[in-house]
Design an enzyme around this catalytic site. Structure first.
Site, PDB file in Angstrom:
ATOM      1  N   LYS A  33       0.665  -1.076   0.482  1.00 34.73           N
ATOM      2  CA  LYS A  33      -0.010   0.256  -0.169  1.00 34.73           C
ATOM      3  C   LYS A  33       0.693   1.181   0.092  1.00 34.73           C
ATOM      4  O   LYS A  33       1.895   1.304   0.077  1.00 34.73           O
ATOM      5  CB  LYS A  33      -1.116   0.344   1.219  1.00 34.73           C
ATOM      6  CG  LYS A  33      -0.448  -0.578   2.594  1.00 34.73           C
ATOM      7  CD  LYS A  33      -0.040   0.313   3.619  1.00 34.73           C
ATOM      8  CE  LYS A  33       0.812   1.752   3.921  1.00 34.73           C
ATOM      9  NZ  LYS A  33       1.144   1.640   4.870  1.00 34.73           N
TER      10      LYS A  33
ATOM     11  N   ASP B  95      -1.232   7.143   3.917  1.00 35.52           N
ATOM     12  CA  ASP B  95       0.084   5.915   4.250  1.00 35.52           C
ATOM     13  C   ASP B  95      -0.779   4.995   5.689  1.00 35.52           C
ATOM     14  O   ASP B  95      -0.760   4.160   5.076  1.00 35.52           O
ATOM     15  CB  ASP B  95       1.063   6.694   5.066  1.00 35.52           C
ATOM     16  CG  ASP B  95       2.191   5.671   5.904  1.00 35.52           C
ATOM     17  OD1 ASP B  95       1.909   4.381   4.575  1.00 35.52           O
ATOM     18  OD2 ASP B  95       2.679   5.926   7.393  1.00 35.52           O
TER      19      ASP B  95
ATOM     20  N   HIS C 110      -5.094   1.209   6.610  1.00 35.20           N
ATOM     21  CA  HIS C 110      -5.621   0.396   7.383  1.00 35.20           C
ATOM     22  C   HIS C 110      -7.091   0.521   8.699  1.00 35.20           C
ATOM     23  O   HIS C 110      -7.432  -0.066   8.818  1.00 35.20           O
ATOM     24  CB  HIS C 110      -4.312   0.476   8.664  1.00 35.20           C
ATOM     25  CG  HIS C 110      -2.756   0.154   8.123  1.00 35.20           C
ATOM     26  ND1 HIS C 110      -3.066  -1.038   7.024  1.00 35.20           N
ATOM     27  CD2 HIS C 110      -2.408   0.572   8.280  1.00 35.20           C
ATOM     28  CE1 HIS C 110      -1.447  -0.780   6.752  1.00 35.20           C
ATOM     29  NE2 HIS C 110      -1.115   0.012   7.426  1.00 35.20           N
TER      30      HIS C 110
END
Ligand code: BG6
Length: 474
Positions: free
Chosen positions: A147, A234, A239
């Site tokens: 990612k 990020d 997540h």
């Protein structure tokens, strides 16, 4: 199950991720007896950063000594180390890597499967994938892509197209290492293996949800990656949103990759476009003086936001997401706040009136993980006074955690086995970028925050009338 024989190629082998997670993770799989019976691991990087095989082994030894759970010694280490080699690769110059792969395949014998792990900055993905295609290396191989997958909707689509020209979907593993964490996987068990929780897992009983991933780490010298990425790309869009999908999804028809991904995609489909007015972007004090960071940088090192799902189960229930660097604690916590009972017949506990906090289910998904139900109970004594109480499930108390795998370990193993259940789908990712567009196009200005704090002050307003579960006040 043990995977078939493999040759694994690690792009970005000299980088931070390889040192912190991937090399120690592969070694741990070797110790756990979960690597194939015959395998080779080839490190790769551009010629400018290339290592000789001996240097690469030395780097791996140091990485395992620093970041691994077990020491690099004994026969398992000897065997693992002897399976490591290096092959440089630059666009148009894949010769050294091709040689390394050929040698590794001869050593393993019987046409092992190839697995390519792209632990490189996102801008390098397309060229590596194209080279894997044009050199023929991709043939029959599988691809793990790190990612963030793209930086917005058009770039994610373009990346998908580039990859699909070389790998079909069944061979693409878009990794999000949070989905490999034991206690994230356990959210599925908690919800769907029990009769206790699922009946209250909806808007009738839950008032709000928090998904909170503060980090103490700063950018740790990763300015090159972080300046162009920022916390939203990020962390948040990857997540916490994947965790949100596990918390919010409907029961899948079966525990298969297809069913799980279908249900997660439906959650993202219901996501209301992200609202800049419900987002706080922060930057820790001193960030602009970090080596490699622009003095006027507008990159956020912190994001907190409120999101909503427009579906029957969750309509009107806000989800608050927060993550940031240089904060007071490193934690991984989901908190489900329950609604007040319809009548208050007890004298109110002081904290209850002060904080507006009611009973909560707190899922701490850092390894090894714990779940705490917090509620009010009668204090012993002649009066009906309420005090705060809790019931705790700690992995370490109930289970032998010696066999637990870390996120990356579990997912690399799954990729070798060809199981895509815990990997993200291109539909899901594209939908997340689509919903993020208003925020990416119109980001609010970054607000400074002190190191070791919990972020800019304005996050208190963002969550009203609730309050952040962290820092823990009980
Ligand atoms: C990575 C991010 O994906 O996740 C890092 O790139 C972050 O910036 C890391 O530090 C956090 O992972 P974990 O598992 O240590 O919480």
């Amino acid at each position: 199950p043990r995977p078939d024989d493999h040759v694994i190629v690690l792009f970005g082998a000299t980088g931070d991720l390889a040192k912190r997670k991937l090399l120690p993770g592969l070694y741990h799989l070797a110790r756990a007896g979960l690597l194939p019976s015959r395998y080779r691991v080839i490190g790769s990087a551009p010629a400018a950063d290339a290592l000789g095989t001996e240097q690469f082994r030395e780097q791996a030894r140091e990485a395992v000594a620093e970041f691994g759970r077990t020491k690099p010694e004994g026969p398992v280490w000897q065997e693992f180390e002897s399976a490591l080699s290096f092959g440089a690769a630059d666009p148009g110059a894949y010769g050294p890597l091709l040689t390394a792969v050929r040698e590794a395949e001869e050593a393993v014998g019987n046409s092992p499967r190839r697995l390519f792990h792209l632990a490189v900055p996102p801008k390098a993905f397309p060229s590596v994938v194209q080279e894997l295609g044009s050199t023929g290396l991709a043939e029959g191989g599988r691809l793990i892509v790190e990612k963030p997958f793209g930086t917005d909707l058009p770039s994610a689509r373009a990346l998908d197209e580039t990859i699909h020209a070389v790998f079909d979907e069944s061979r693409i593993f878009r990794i999000d290492h949070f989905l490999g964490k034991e206690s994230v996987d356990n959210i599925l068990a908690l919800r769907f293996a029990n009769g206790l929780f699922e009946p209250v897992w909806n808007r009738d009983h839950i008032s709000h949800v928090q998904i909170d991933v503060p980090e103490q780490l700063t950018i740790e010298g990763r300015a090159g990656f972080f300046e162009g990425t920022g916390t939203f790309r990020d962390m948040i869009v990857t997540h916490p949103f994947q965790i949100l999908a596990f918390i919010a999804m409907e029961p899948p028809a079966a525990l298969t990759a297809d069913s799980l991904r279908t249900e997660k995609d439906k959650v993202f489909q219901a996501l209301r476009p992200l609202d800049p007015a419900c987002t706080v972007r922060g930057q820790y004090e001193g960030y602009r003086s970090e080596p490699g960071v622009d003095r006027h940088s507008d990159t956020e090192t912190f994001t907190a936001l409120r999101v909503e799902l427009d579906n029957w189960r969750w309509a009107g229930v806000p989800f608050f997401l927060r993550s940031g660097k240089a904060l007071a604690q490193g934690r991984h916590v989901v908190t489900l706040g329950f609604r007040e009972p319809p009548l208050r017949m007890f004298p109110l506990a002081a904290q209850d009136t002060a904080g507006g906090r009611h009973d909560e289910l707190v899922i701490d998904f850092a390894d090894p993980g714990r779940i705490t139900a917090r509620f009010l109970a009668k204090e012993p004594g002649p009066d009906m006074r309420l005090g705060e109480a809790e019931m705790v499930f700690a992995y370490t108390d109930c289970f032998n955690t010696a066999h637990a795998l870390e996120g990356y370990e579990r997912l690399i193993l799954d990729a070798m086995l060809g199981d895509q259940s815990l990997f993200t789908s291109s539909h899901g990712i594209e939908r997340l970028w689509e919903a993020s567009a208003p925020l990416l196009e119109n980001p609010p200005p970054v607000e400074p925050y002190a190191r070791d704090s919990w972020g800019p002050e304005s996050i208190r307003r963002l969550i009203q009338p609730y309050r952040w579960y962290l820092p823990e006040s009980r």
